[in-house]
Motif scaffolding. Sequence first.
Motif, short mmCIF file in Angstrom:
data_model
loop_
_atom_site.label_atom_id
_atom_site.label_comp_id
_atom_site.label_asym_id
_atom_site.label_seq_id
_atom_site.Cartn_x
_atom_site.Cartn_y
_atom_site.Cartn_z
N GLU A 1 0.86 -1.18 0.00
CA GLU A 1 0.00 0.00 0.00
C GLU A 1 0.90 1.23 0.00
N SER B 1 -1.63 -3.93 -3.77
CA SER B 1 -2.45 -2.83 -4.26
C SER B 1 -2.33 -2.68 -5.77
N SER B 2 -3.47 -2.46 -6.41
CA SER B 2 -3.44 -2.26 -7.85
C SER B 2 -2.95 -0.86 -8.22
N LYS B 3 -2.75 -0.03 -7.22
CA LYS B 3 -2.20 1.31 -7.50
C LYS B 3 -0.72 1.20 -7.86
N ASP C 1 -0.47 -5.93 -7.86
CA ASP C 1 0.64 -5.01 -8.11
C ASP C 1 1.51 -5.46 -9.29
N ASN D 1 3.95 2.85 -11.77
CA ASN D 1 2.77 3.72 -11.72
C ASN D 1 3.03 5.04 -10.99
N ASP D 2 4.11 5.10 -10.26
CA ASP D 2 4.40 6.30 -9.48
C ASP D 2 5.27 7.24 -10.32
#
Lengths: 250, 401
Positions: free
Chosen positions: A3, A48-50, A135, A217-218
């Motif tokens: 997360e 997390s898929s984020k 992830d 993704n970040d």
Amino acid sequence: MTEPNDKSRRGFLGAAAVGAAGLGVAAIAPGLHLIEVSQASAPGKGASSKVRWGMLIDTTKCASDCNACVKACNSENGISEVLKDPRQASQWIRKIDLKDAKSGITHSLPMMCQHCEHPPCVDVCPTHASMKRADGIVLVDRHTCIGCRYCMLACPYKARSFVHMTLTEQNPEVPRGQGCVESCTFCVHRVDKGQIPACVEACANAEHNAMLFGDLNDPNSAIAQRIAEVKTTQVRADLKLNVGVRYQGI
Amino acid sequence: MMIQQQTKTDDGAFYFALAVGGLISAIGIAAALYMEIMGHQVSGMNNQIFWGLPHVFGIFLIVAASGVLNVASIGSVFGKKAYKPRGPLSGLLAIVLLAAGLAIIMLDLGRADRVIIAATHVNLTSVFGWNMILYPVFFGLVGLYIWTLMDRSKNQYSKTVGTAAFIWRLVMTTGTGSIFGFIIARQAYQSAILAPMFIILSFAWGLAIFLVVQEIMYARSKMELHPQLRARMKNLLGVFIGAALYFVAVYHLTNVYYAKQFEFTHFILVSGGVFPLLFWGGFVLLGSVVPLFLLYAPGFSANKGSVTAASYLTVAGGLCLLFVFIIGGQAYPMDMFPGMQVTSSFFDGKIDSYMPSLPEILLSVGGFAIAFTMTLVGVRVLRFMPQDDVAKLQSAGYLHD
């Protein structure tokens, strides 16, 4: 498990991981490090898929005679068995040497599971044992793999190995088993603790710094910024699998 | 000549055949158990060629299982009277061949003890996952079909059930072809033609096995198949062999046409050592050209021995083709870096070789023995012997004086 964390936690884990590894972290720009420390997961929480974990490999820095990433992988994941036929041995990561047939230009690079967004191994697995975490890490569930090897036929990267013998001396955090298929896990057991994969750490220890791990993704992550800056290649991009491992310099 | 009566076969010969079949089956299962305990290190398979001889034999039997049901379909779905008495035997062989093929594949699993997971965790994006539905339904439908064929009171349903089984077997073999057809990674596979190609191959292999079994059963019962019936069936086998050859040719021609596939096709057909040898010598010459000659050449075609020999050769040719297709497809390296020479500790860029070990050979042969033993028991306990009412067939215009 993984997360987004607050800055202090990230900073602490970063310092701890780097310190523990005894790494000299090279700053390539203010706030941007060659080795990005993973976001740790909160215990008990799912992936997390984020986050989309990925790796960037700079082949211009990868030395042909260096095998540090392979050795670290084997040591970390308890791959120590010796088989009479080397073709039956498991190789989660391997060094590939390339030579352009026309120009003669050579490259050396590590090859492992590319952690595809659309993994063919997951599609073909009859029992859902091959799976992709939220992830982006592609794994094999050791409890439901029946050893049919269909995923090995489907993988375009020859990234999977079948365990041909009874295993001993396993790493408790990395269960492996005879008759099952396995592949690189991005050292998920380390990543979930906020560490980087063993191969990336070893590459840095060998002072090659050819491997960068982080969250694709970040936009603030080193890997995302580097991919935005330099030309990178997806191996077998024609298949449109949107792999998590990118190569620079080939 | 009216209906020929099946004479009681010799008990001694039956039990001897049963013992031999049972023993070879048991040895095959023991070989699989040995691989299960020792691990696949005792096989000739490795991490480059991980589907070996058991897959060649297993997939052959599964494909043939679908094809052998054609005989029943021609009789009850398409109304050809000469094939109707052959329906029950055709159904029995379909069940037996599928069971034996699955036995080989399942016994070769790395974790055969977990096979139940394949039924409890089905992934429907996997062609193997489809098989968890396709195979059990096939068993059920064919079982029902045999019932409607053998129980006079249920004959009225045979066309409906037969049609369902016919459609299902086409779907099932589409699935078998798609095991490879959906593989995008490798040069040998990923072709839409593989599904219809496997269906055509199933026609030829299934009928060849049927003709062999039928001749053995007639010989053991001291019965004689009407030459005109044999001629009808051998002509059909000829058509299927020709059609199979055509589809295989188109598959390779397609690959030759695609520049990126050319080198692989050159390997399989010209430079790949054992693979071109088995393709041209095994599948094309011995498995197709010679059978066609035996089935159609004057002086040979009417001969019972020629038809049986052609059937055996079709089976052998089919095994050769699958060996080339399955093993050759893995032996050729994947082209991950086009235009580059590739080397690695994992044998990237290298053409691999494969030599099956004894346990694999025993398991593969054991699978055929399982099919043999099950057929032997089946034809012993129920009336599967095709018995022709020649007078009726003559009056219907199927046979001529």
